[in-house]
Write an enzyme that holds these catalytic residues in place. Structure first.
Site, PDB file in Angstrom:
ATOM      1  N   GLU A  96       0.826  -1.219   0.000  1.00  0.00           N
ATOM      2  CA  GLU A  96       0.000   0.000   0.000  1.00  0.00           C
ATOM      3  C   GLU A  96       0.854   1.260   0.000  1.00  0.00           C
ATOM      4  OE1 GLU A  96      -3.303  -0.086   2.784  1.00  0.00           O
ATOM      5  OE2 GLU A  96      -3.350   2.107   2.850  1.00  0.00           O
TER       6      GLU A  96
ATOM      7  N   ASP B 181       4.632 -14.328  11.394  1.00  0.00           N
ATOM      8  CA  ASP B 181       3.322 -14.751  10.908  1.00  0.00           C
ATOM      9  C   ASP B 181       2.298 -13.633  11.130  1.00  0.00           C
ATOM     10  OD1 ASP B 181       0.830 -15.884  10.572  1.00  0.00           O
ATOM     11  OD2 ASP B 181       1.311 -17.744  11.611  1.00  0.00           O
TER      12      ASP B 181
ATOM     13  N   LYS C 264      -7.138  -1.003  11.484  1.00  0.00           N
ATOM     14  CA  LYS C 264      -6.573  -1.433  10.189  1.00  0.00           C
ATOM     15  C   LYS C 264      -5.356  -0.575   9.865  1.00  0.00           C
ATOM     16  CE  LYS C 264      -6.140  -1.506   5.521  1.00  0.00           C
ATOM     17  NZ  LYS C 264      -5.279  -0.623   4.722  1.00  0.00           N
TER      18      LYS C 264
ATOM     19  N   HIS D  15      -2.999  10.703  -0.695  1.00  0.00           N
ATOM     20  CA  HIS D  15      -3.314   9.561  -1.549  1.00  0.00           C
ATOM     21  C   HIS D  15      -3.444   9.984  -3.005  1.00  0.00           C
ATOM     22  CE1 HIS D  15      -4.889   6.527   1.650  1.00  0.00           C
ATOM     23  NE2 HIS D  15      -3.667   6.939   1.849  1.00  0.00           N
TER      24      HIS D  15
HETATM   25  C1  MEV Z   1      -5.778   3.156   5.148  1.00  0.00           C
HETATM   26  O1  MEV Z   1      -5.060   2.015   4.774  1.00  0.00           O
HETATM   27  C2  MEV Z   1      -5.745   3.322   6.642  1.00  0.00           C
HETATM   28  C3  MEV Z   1      -6.609   4.444   7.205  1.00  0.00           C
HETATM   29  O2  MEV Z   1      -7.947   4.307   6.740  1.00  0.00           O
HETATM   30  C4  MEV Z   1      -6.558   4.310   8.705  1.00  0.00           C
HETATM   31  C5  MEV Z   1      -7.511   5.209   9.451  1.00  0.00           C
HETATM   32  O3  MEV Z   1      -8.560   5.582   8.907  1.00  0.00           O
HETATM   33  O4  MEV Z   1      -7.205   5.497  10.627  1.00  0.00           O
HETATM   34  C6  MEV Z   1      -6.124   5.783   6.751  1.00  0.00           C
END
Ligand code: MEV
Length: 423
Positions: free
Chosen positions: A85, A281, A265, A378
């Protein structure tokens, strides 16, 4: 006609590919070329990769990047990250630099206990089972002595074995709940071997063993990482507002599971990248981290923030079962290199480094989200990818990057401007 095959695993690599493309690809030669393009020209290295898994037909690359300028407990680190990413490595590097000028990251391991269980069914009297367990407990330890010998020399081994009555949740269900210290190894093989031996020693006519397996939920293999500084030192035009919005963002993730999942995430973007780069892992780490995030019965943030008396404090607490010896860590040349880059850490040090990578990533995400939003960064990357796809020259590329610096980026807008430019 059926496309199932018997004896596939016995075919050599070339024959496996031929069978695959003959049966499942329209453009057989292109598929074959793509697969071979990713073979390593060093035969020995390719063989090594072939043998990691079964039915290997090619390699699947992930970019391997580095994030410099991390200071953890006063020590300098460059952190290796394997991740597909965009922005993850850039964010880690930026945040590392930011906090290196504010005392760096502080991290400490809270505990290193791992867990494994023998799940079994028993229909008899519980007191009888308890007596049987107490009588056989020392034999259970003894039965694993051969397996635990080396681990014990390194200061690890089986810490305890407990009998647990789970019949209120499932009829006739009991378990032997064992805890382990596996020092610098992740310990999965060690734990599973111990459990299987314990199970076969424990089994009798009345005890039916269902399965013996480690648990990837390791709430007592826990690490904490933290950053803090004066609110006035947060480097924003309105640092007080920034600190307050940042704190609210963490609080939102603590009360709202939809947000918490995305929040976590983002943390895992950093964690997984280092876990993969060091040959650990990541599925185990992911599963354990999310289970820990739900330990209260509600899925929550893995990080916390406090703004008090003019001090901004931001920290993470996360279970991480990692190894720096054994498994892929010493087999994969890049994992080995990653560990060398990290100055050959112990498993505890690696836990701290990985937790810091997660905290840094979350800091970057929340800072962007609560200020400019994440799309700005982004979209810059998106623009650069579109420009690359269009085959723009360096001059055209510079023009387009400059042109879109103050405009909304979309695929069609970039294509239109590119075509206009070429005309
Ligand atoms: C994107 O990979 C991760 C984010 O969505 C995390 C977040 O929203 O805190 C930017």
């Amino acid at each position: 006609m059926s496309k199932t095959i018997t004896g596939f695993s016995k075919l050599n690599k070339e024959a496996k590919i031929n069978w695959l493309i003959q049966n499942f690809f329209e453009y057989a030669e292109t598929a074959k070329e793509t697969l071979k393009l990713y073979w390593n020209s060093d035969e020995e290295l390719q063989n090594l990769h072939d043998e990691f898994i079964e039915n290997t037909i090619s390699n699947y690359y992930l970019p391997y990047g580095i994030a410099p300028n991390f200071v953890i407990n006063g020590k300098d680190y460059v952190i290796p990250m394997a991740v597909e990413e965009s922005s993850v490595v850039a964010a880690a590097s930026l945040v590392a630099k930011f906090w290196s000028a504010r005392g760096g990251f502080k991290a400490n391991v809270i505990s290193t206990k791992k867990i494994g269980q023998v799940h079994f069914m028993y229909k008899g009297d519980f007191d009888k089972l308890k007596d049987y367990f107490e009588n056989i407990k020392s034999t259970l330890f003894k039965s694993t002595e051969e397996i635990t010998k080396n681990m014990r020399k390194r200061g690890g081994g089986i810490l305890d074995i407990e009998l647990r009555d789970k019949t209120s949740e499932l009829e006739n269900y009991y378990q032997l709940h064992a805890t382990f210290e596996t020092k610098d190894s992740m310990g999965a093989n060690f734990i599973n071997s111990c459990l299987e031996t314990i199970a076969s020693t424990f089994e009798n006519d009345e005890i039916q063993i269902v399965m013996s397996i480690l648990s990837n939920y390791v709430p007592e293999c826990l690490v904490r990482a933290e950053v803090s500084c004066k609110v006035s030192n947060l480097g924003e035009s309105d640092s007080k507002l920034f600190a307050s919005k940042f704190e609210q963002a963490v609080k939102i993730a603590n009360v709202e599971p939809h947000r918490a999942v995305t929040h976590n995430k983002g943390i895992m973007n950093g964690i997984d990248a280092v876990v993969i780069a060091t040959g650990n892992d990541f599925r185990a780490v992911e599963a354990g981290a999310h289970a820990y995030a739900s330990r209260s019965g509600k899925y929550k943030s893995l990080t916390n923030c406090e703004v008090k008396d003019g001090i901004f404090k931001f920290w993470i607490e996360i279970p991480l079962a990692l190894g720096t010896v054994g498994g892929l860590t010493s087999l994969h040349p890049l994992s080995k290199l990653s560990l060398q880059m990290l100055q050959n850490p112990t498993a505890e040090e690696l836990m701290q480094i990985v937790a810091v990578a997660g905290l840094a990533q979350n800091f970057a995400a929340l800072r962007a989200l609560t200020t400019t939003g994440i799309q700005k960064g982004h979209m810059k990357m998106h623009l650069s990818n579109i420009v690359k796809q269009l085959g723009a020259t360096d001059e055209e590329r510079n023009y387009l990057l400059n042109y879109f610096s103050d405009k909304q980026v979309s695929h069609s807008a970039v294509v239109d401007e590119f075509e206009r430019l070429r005309k």
